[in-house]
Write an enzyme that holds these catalytic residues in place. Structure first.
Site, short mmCIF file in Angstrom:
data_model
loop_
_atom_site.label_atom_id
_atom_site.label_comp_id
_atom_site.label_asym_id
_atom_site.label_seq_id
_atom_site.Cartn_x
_atom_site.Cartn_y
_atom_site.Cartn_z
N GLY A 89 0.73 -0.89 0.02
CA GLY A 89 0.22 -0.05 0.13
C GLY A 89 0.55 1.10 -0.07
O GLY A 89 2.31 0.87 0.42
N ASP A 90 0.20 2.48 -0.51
CA ASP A 90 0.79 3.25 -0.43
C ASP A 90 -0.49 4.63 -0.23
O ASP A 90 -0.61 4.73 -0.61
CB ASP A 90 1.99 3.99 -1.30
CG ASP A 90 2.50 5.31 -1.33
OD1 ASP A 90 3.78 4.82 -0.83
OD2 ASP A 90 2.12 6.29 -1.38
N THR A 91 0.24 5.56 1.05
CA THR A 91 -0.40 6.60 1.15
C THR A 91 -0.29 8.10 0.60
O THR A 91 0.76 7.87 0.88
CB THR A 91 -1.01 6.06 3.06
OG1 THR A 91 -1.88 4.99 3.13
CG2 THR A 91 -2.80 7.43 3.02
#
Length: 189
Positions: A67-69
């Site tokens: 994931g990446d935010t």
């Protein structure tokens, strides 16, 4: 089937535990996280999540979750602050306005098929005084965080409005993550 978490973030492990998932191992993908010229925040997190998932080596019986935010004000991507001055700049920019928290989540199953979802949460901060910005900078909590704040900590007291997934703002949208894991055949608790 075993799950590999392509992230060393303790927050992501804690969030996965909330849905009964414990990764068999943790991997740290090594990819360039620099935004591309004119890249929109949604495209940025999608690209990074998929890139991280595909960058992790895995065995035939392993699936990978990555994931990446990021935090964005309009088209402007707010990465992690590089120093206290940068953190102050970010907090001043977020003060009194709405912003988006975008997360890309990618699961690559044993079938080698990348499954990708993007979540968007709208957050609005109260107008921050200079003293509040100083207080937050001095606690050190915002360093190393996208957009310069951690909603699960002191910065939650700045939030006057939130529309969307709270877990997304923490760093992993659980609805989207659960959906992807299920579609990849990963058993959930």
């Amino acid at each position: 089937m075993k799950l590999v978490l392509a992230s060393t973030s303790p927050r992501r492990r804690e969030l996965l535990a909330r849905i009964g998932v414990t990764p068999a191992r943790i991997a740290s993908p090594d990819i360039d996280e620099t935004p591309l010229p004119r890249e929109l925040p949604r495209d940025y997190v999608a690209r990074l999540a998929q890139g991280k998932a595909l960058a992790v080596e895995r065995a035939a019986d392993e699936a990978v979750l990555a994931g990446d935010t990021t935090v964005a004000v309009g088209r402007r991507i707010l990465e992690k602050p590089v120093d206290e001055a940068d953190l102050r700049r970010m907090l001043s920019l977020l003060s009194g306005r709405r912003h988006h928290v975008w997360s890309g989540v990618c699961v690559v199953g044993v079938d080698n098929k990348p499954r990708l979802r993007v979540a968007d949460t709208i957050v609005a901060f109260k107008v921050l005084s200079a003293a509040e910005i100083d207080w937050y900078v001095e606690c050190g909590e915002g360093m190393g965080k996208a957009g310069g704040y951690a909603i699960q900590g002191r910065a939650e007291s700045f939030v006057r409005f939130l529309s969307g997934s709270h877990s997304n703002v923490v760093g992993l949208p659980l609805f989207e993550t659960r959906t992807l894991l299920t579609s990849a055949g990963i058993p959930l608790g």
